[in-house]
Design a protein around this motif. Sequence first.
Motif, mmCIF file in Angstrom:
data_model
loop_
_atom_site.group_PDB
_atom_site.id
_atom_site.type_symbol
_atom_site.label_atom_id
_atom_site.label_comp_id
_atom_site.label_asym_id
_atom_site.label_seq_id
_atom_site.Cartn_x
_atom_site.Cartn_y
_atom_site.Cartn_z
ATOM 1 N N ALA A 234 39.407 44.123 35.028
ATOM 2 C CA ALA A 234 38.497 43.249 35.772
ATOM 3 C C ALA A 234 38.826 41.776 35.518
ATOM 4 C CB ALA A 234 37.046 43.539 35.383
ATOM 5 N N VAL A 235 39.044 41.416 34.261
ATOM 6 C CA VAL A 235 39.365 40.028 33.920
ATOM 7 C C VAL A 235 40.690 39.611 34.555
ATOM 8 C CG1 VAL A 235 39.997 38.499 32.008
ATOM 9 C CG2 VAL A 235 38.006 39.992 31.805
ATOM 10 N N THR A 236 41.671 40.493 34.523
ATOM 11 C CA THR A 236 42.973 40.181 35.116
ATOM 12 C C THR A 236 42.846 39.911 36.613
ATOM 13 O OG1 THR A 236 44.110 41.564 33.477
ATOM 14 C CG2 THR A 236 45.313 41.052 35.500
ATOM 15 N N VAL A 335 49.799 37.039 25.318
ATOM 16 C CA VAL A 335 50.442 37.735 24.200
ATOM 17 C C VAL A 335 49.405 38.492 23.366
ATOM 18 C CG1 VAL A 335 51.655 37.411 21.998
ATOM 19 C CG2 VAL A 335 52.473 36.252 24.050
ATOM 20 N N LEU A 336 48.287 37.859 23.071
ATOM 21 C CA LEU A 336 47.275 38.507 22.235
ATOM 22 C C LEU A 336 46.622 39.687 22.950
ATOM 23 C CD1 LEU A 336 45.557 35.435 20.537
ATOM 24 C CD2 LEU A 336 47.285 36.968 19.583
ATOM 25 N N ILE A 337 46.355 39.544 24.251
ATOM 26 C CA ILE A 337 45.735 40.653 24.984
ATOM 27 C C ILE A 337 46.709 41.812 25.134
ATOM 28 C CG2 ILE A 337 44.866 41.356 27.249
ATOM 29 C CD1 ILE A 337 43.445 38.689 27.438
ATOM 30 N N THR A 358 49.509 45.080 35.342
ATOM 31 C CA THR A 358 50.438 44.322 36.183
ATOM 32 C C THR A 358 50.032 44.395 37.645
ATOM 33 O OG1 THR A 358 52.235 44.832 34.628
ATOM 34 C CG2 THR A 358 52.869 44.062 36.810
ATOM 35 N N PHE A 359 49.635 45.567 38.099
ATOM 36 C CA PHE A 359 49.230 45.749 39.496
ATOM 37 C C PHE A 359 48.029 44.862 39.831
ATOM 38 C CE2 PHE A 359 46.996 47.759 42.990
ATOM 39 C CZ PHE A 359 48.028 48.080 43.874
ATOM 40 N N CYS A 360 47.049 44.809 38.928
ATOM 41 C CA CYS A 360 45.879 43.971 39.182
ATOM 42 C C CYS A 360 46.255 42.493 39.263
ATOM 43 C CB CYS A 360 44.835 44.182 38.085
ATOM 44 S SG CYS A 360 43.977 45.761 38.193
ATOM 45 N N GLY A 361 47.244 42.079 38.469
ATOM 46 C CA GLY A 361 47.684 40.697 38.537
ATOM 47 C C GLY A 361 48.452 40.378 39.809
ATOM 48 N N THR A 394 35.024 31.946 34.805
ATOM 49 C CA THR A 394 34.163 33.105 35.068
ATOM 50 C C THR A 394 34.725 34.364 34.413
ATOM 51 O OG1 THR A 394 33.446 32.179 37.188
ATOM 52 C CG2 THR A 394 33.171 34.551 36.876
ATOM 53 N N ALA A 395 36.042 34.573 34.583
ATOM 54 C CA ALA A 395 36.664 35.777 34.039
ATOM 55 C C ALA A 395 36.553 35.834 32.520
ATOM 56 C CB ALA A 395 38.131 35.841 34.470
ATOM 57 N N PHE A 396 36.910 34.722 31.867
ATOM 58 C CA PHE A 396 36.921 34.753 30.403
ATOM 59 C C PHE A 396 35.522 34.534 29.829
ATOM 60 C CE2 PHE A 396 41.374 33.927 31.435
ATOM 61 C CZ PHE A 396 41.962 34.938 30.689
ATOM 62 N N GLY A 397 34.619 33.879 30.591
ATOM 63 C CA GLY A 397 33.227 33.814 30.168
ATOM 64 C C GLY A 397 32.598 35.193 30.166
ATOM 65 N N TYR A 398 32.889 35.973 31.216
ATOM 66 C CA TYR A 398 32.420 37.368 31.248
ATOM 67 C C TYR A 398 33.022 38.154 30.079
ATOM 68 C CZ TYR A 398 32.707 42.309 32.473
ATOM 69 O OH TYR A 398 32.671 43.676 32.438
#
Length: 408
Positions: A234-236, A335-337, A358-361, A394-398
């Motif tokens: 979801a975040v990606t 890298v960390l994720i 990768t597909f989501c990105g 929004t993505a990383f706040g979630y």
Amino acid sequence: MASKVTAPRVSLRPLRVRGYRLLVIGQGTSEFGNAFQVVALPLLVYSFGGGPRQLSLVVAAYGGARLLATPLGGMLADRWGAWRVMLGADLGRLAATAALALAAATHRADTPLVTAIGCLTGLGAGLFLPASWAVTPRLLPAEDLQQGNALSRMVTFTTGLAGPGAAGLLVAWLSPSPALVVDALTFAVSAVTLLMIGRGSFAAPAQNVAERAGVPRNFRALLRESRLLRGVLAVTTVANLTMGGMTRVALPTLATHDFAAGAVGLGALLAAFTGGALLGALLVAGLPDLRSPGRTALSCGLLMGLAVSLVPFTGLPGALAALALAGAASTVTNVLIVTGIQHGTPPGLLARVMAAVTFCGLAVFPLSVLAVGAAVAAFGPRGVFLATGLSLLTAFGYAFTRRELREL
């Protein structure tokens, strides 16, 4: 007495592992060669009378084939082994690129042929990507995985800085055909390094009985059971909603129109992001013992969103600094994720998991480019940077609200 603060030091310990060392050489060489195709392809299309429409068709064919092949690459790598998939993809791209170089040298290239070859190279890239993400944990011990991922990124970004300049000189001096030959040769180097490593080095680590009992049987079961995987996907997706359009459409418009900096300014802005990404890789490679890698990754994601939002409002010097900061934060986050996913995913499903990420990105890229193109035409590029920053925040706040992501 004040405690002594020491700067992070990059450990080269992963390079002591022969298989990993060969993998980095092969992939770094291949990445260097990719720049030659990126530079040569537009000039080849223009040389036989094509224009922007024909070039966009070729690029779209490559991107579409890569996107569609990515899930297949993950399934094949988990079933048949990453080594076989990577080697087959390299040999296929070697043949396709060599055929394109021959067509260019003999002046037989045209839009249908170049588009078809673009599909083949995109297919090879889609098969290769998830397999390549899945192999590092099979070559390195767990304690060296973060540093290994960071060193791989360092090589990628270094070649990303060096490749376009060398490719541009070669194409300007000779023609697109020799540049395509160089690209084909780099695929050959990558294939040779894989042969030198050997298939046995890519074998999945053995699992004990207890581990096997708790491992989901397939990707669907893993997706259903793993809140971490669902959160990462979801975040990606949200983080990449407008990123592709910002880079490919809004940034060139900002550089050439709002900043009046032309091609030189655009090149400097792109180089600033890549240079920052390289510094980020150096940083994360020197910090192998982070107390909270999940929180660090998400904090850097928020920092990236803030930096991107500032790009159009600080002039060219400020934009260069903001993009360098965004590049560094992006690399630390990625890298960390990725390292956390590699640690937490059953080896037999890792390639499929990386294929899904990768597909989501990649999946939102075509829509991103189309939407941003329309927005820039109607309102200018500045709002796109704000929208991109907002999507990242929004993505990383979630993500910060999800315990499984904070404790990655």
